[in-house]
Design an enzyme around this catalytic site. Sequence first.
Site, PDB file in Angstrom:
ATOM      1  N   SER A  80     -13.657 -10.152   9.573  1.00 34.95           N
ATOM      2  CA  SER A  80     -13.467 -10.721   8.224  1.00 34.95           C
ATOM      3  C   SER A  80     -13.777 -12.222   8.249  1.00 34.95           C
ATOM      4  CB  SER A  80     -12.025 -10.545   7.752  1.00 34.95           C
ATOM      5  OG  SER A  80     -11.845  -9.285   7.154  1.00 34.95           O
ATOM      6  N   LYS A 119      -1.101 -12.728  14.342  1.00 30.84           N
ATOM      7  CA  LYS A 119      -2.378 -12.176  14.818  1.00 30.84           C
ATOM      8  C   LYS A 119      -3.463 -13.252  14.790  1.00 30.84           C
ATOM      9  CE  LYS A 119      -3.073  -8.057  12.990  1.00 30.84           C
ATOM     10  NZ  LYS A 119      -3.549  -6.960  12.105  1.00 30.84           N
ATOM     11  N   LYS A 134      -0.390 -10.779   2.957  1.00 31.40           N
ATOM     12  CA  LYS A 134      -0.609  -9.333   2.809  1.00 31.40           C
ATOM     13  C   LYS A 134      -0.337  -8.945   1.372  1.00 31.40           C
ATOM     14  CE  LYS A 134      -1.477  -5.847   5.653  1.00 31.40           C
ATOM     15  NZ  LYS A 134      -2.176  -5.946   6.939  1.00 31.40           N
ATOM     16  N   THR A 149     -12.263  -2.888  13.428  1.00 38.69           N
ATOM     17  CA  THR A 149     -10.892  -2.711  13.941  1.00 38.69           C
ATOM     18  C   THR A 149     -10.883  -1.647  15.042  1.00 38.69           C
ATOM     19  OG1 THR A 149     -10.112  -3.249  11.729  1.00 38.69           O
ATOM     20  CG2 THR A 149      -8.476  -2.399  13.268  1.00 38.69           C
ATOM     21  N   ASN A 170     -10.239   5.000   9.191  1.00 33.41           N
ATOM     22  CA  ASN A 170     -11.230   3.996   9.584  1.00 33.41           C
ATOM     23  C   ASN A 170     -10.993   3.447  10.997  1.00 33.41           C
ATOM     24  OD1 ASN A 170     -13.373   2.174   9.204  1.00 33.41           O
ATOM     25  ND2 ASN A 170     -11.912   0.580   8.616  1.00 33.41           N
ATOM     26  N   LYS A 181      -4.501 -14.982   4.799  1.00 24.76           N
ATOM     27  CA  LYS A 181      -5.499 -13.920   5.001  1.00 24.76           C
ATOM     28  C   LYS A 181      -4.780 -12.636   5.360  1.00 24.76           C
ATOM     29  CE  LYS A 181      -9.814 -12.517   5.670  1.00 24.76           C
ATOM     30  NZ  LYS A 181      -9.515 -11.403   4.732  1.00 24.76           N
TER      31      LYS A 181
HETATM   32  N1  GLU Z   1      -5.856  -5.232   7.063  1.00 23.98           N
HETATM   33  C1  GLU Z   1      -6.390  -5.647   8.314  1.00 23.98           C
HETATM   34  C2  GLU Z   1      -5.277  -6.094   9.256  1.00 23.98           C
HETATM   35  O1  GLU Z   1      -4.161  -5.661   9.146  1.00 23.98           O
HETATM   36  C3  GLU Z   1      -7.502  -6.675   8.158  1.00 23.98           C
HETATM   37  C4  GLU Z   1      -7.118  -7.944   7.497  1.00 23.98           C
HETATM   38  C5  GLU Z   1      -8.292  -8.842   7.158  1.00 23.98           C
HETATM   39  O2  GLU Z   1      -9.427  -8.515   7.471  1.00 23.98           O
HETATM   40  O3  GLU Z   1      -8.024  -9.875   6.547  1.00 23.98           O
HETATM   41  O4  GLU Z   1      -5.486  -6.817  10.198  1.00 23.98           O
END
Ligand code: GLU
Length: 459
Positions: free
Chosen positions: A392, A104, A116, A201, A252, A80
């Site tokens: 998410s 995370k 990613k 976020t 954002n 994810k």
């Molecule tokens: N891009 C965001 C992050 O760095 C969200 C990732 C997601 O929702 O999967 O945490």
Amino acid sequence: MASQTGAIVQQSLNALMGDEAFLPNLQEQAREQAFLSLAAILSTPNKVHKAFLRITADSGNVVRIPAYRIQHNDTLGPYKGGIRFHESVSEEEVTNLAALMTLKNALHEVPFGGGKGGVVINPRQYSAKELYLICKKYVQYFSDVLGPDKDIPAPDMGTGEREMDWMMAEYKSIHPGQPYLGSFTGKSVINGGSLGRREATGKGVYFTFRYMIHDFLKAQSSWLSGSDNPFVQTAIAHSGRPLTIAVQGFGNVGSVAALEAYKCTYLHNKVTAVSDRNVTLYNPDGLSIPALIDYAAQHQGDLPVTEDALASLGLKAQILGREAVLYLDVDVLILAALEEQIRKDNVGQVKARIIVEGANAPVTGEADVTLSSRGTIIIPDILANAGGVIVSYFEWLQGRETQFYTEEEVHKLLYDKMQKTLNGILPVFFGDPHPLRQNCYIQAVMKLSTMLYRQGKLY
Ligand code: GLU
């Protein structure tokens, strides 16, 4: 894995290796071997996917655009993590960001692994039609490795709900008859996205800071007040009084975190500076964040850069260079722009005593050591900016059940989840001399290591 994340993972493993209460069944040579295996597993991604997306630009020319999907670790669940559109994207950067996602998710007990994606473009230089083609091609090229139970992308820098809608639609046409709502998160609400995802976020970033400095400290003051731990002293010095806050980045994450701080009147905080890629706006008496958000919404996301534009909003502020935000005399600095903003060469100029990482990796390893040795508290990315991936996860769940929650329910679930993590980590942090980042990494690595051990993956 790029050096900073890799080095802290290794430090965490070293600390855990010496902690006999951790995996006590592993002794002597077996223990050494298991920790070497862990270092190997966590320091490298499982899979690196690279493609050159072929699209026909508006000019009629065919161009090839480098794109990545990097799957770091899936011990906790499907990979994810977001897809970034930025000209500085590289394999090393995406790998490091994928590793941060693994940590995370482990830290916050989100049942996903870490991945990613990245596309090497400046999205501002592409038309909507070109971006649409890039999104479609991204899904076509990586369609075999993506899916609701395999790898679930989301927005990141340079992407948002529009791109996720396009990508989900392409995924759906490539996989007819299969579940598709959980293939991408951060979609628009009409397309199966979650209410409250866009703000998640930024809201989580502000909540993390507020909970730590206000709610937690107040509730725990009896045992914390006698402590000589430098981080406890910094926290206490910033508790129970109005704070000045500067926010780097007005996208954002930054704009929502700034708005949360602005609205949080019961703490009487003042947002005295905001910045974006062009400018820093500074007013020691505070800035009207709602007026600036309205302005940015009408100007492709940019803040005002002239006296006239400020006057038209009825605002007063000093107009400074975009880097100035980092060095202002404020209590709290929220970093919500790019990585590597505070480095060895500029760390000496940073005055804020509390730094919150809304972006991923905005403070380098060396700068982190310098700041921590001064007792500056850095609330690290994997703790502070997890609101996006947490919501998410709620979006993914709602898509599976095709039952949708209200915005209030989503934000309540978000805060409950973050509070649970904070209640686990803060007593440890305030009780020992290590920086918060190290504590968070140890917690995440502990969880991953225990699971890998129990799955028999360390032999
Ligand atoms: N891009 C965001 C992050 O760095 C969200 C990732 C997601 O929702 O999967 O945490």
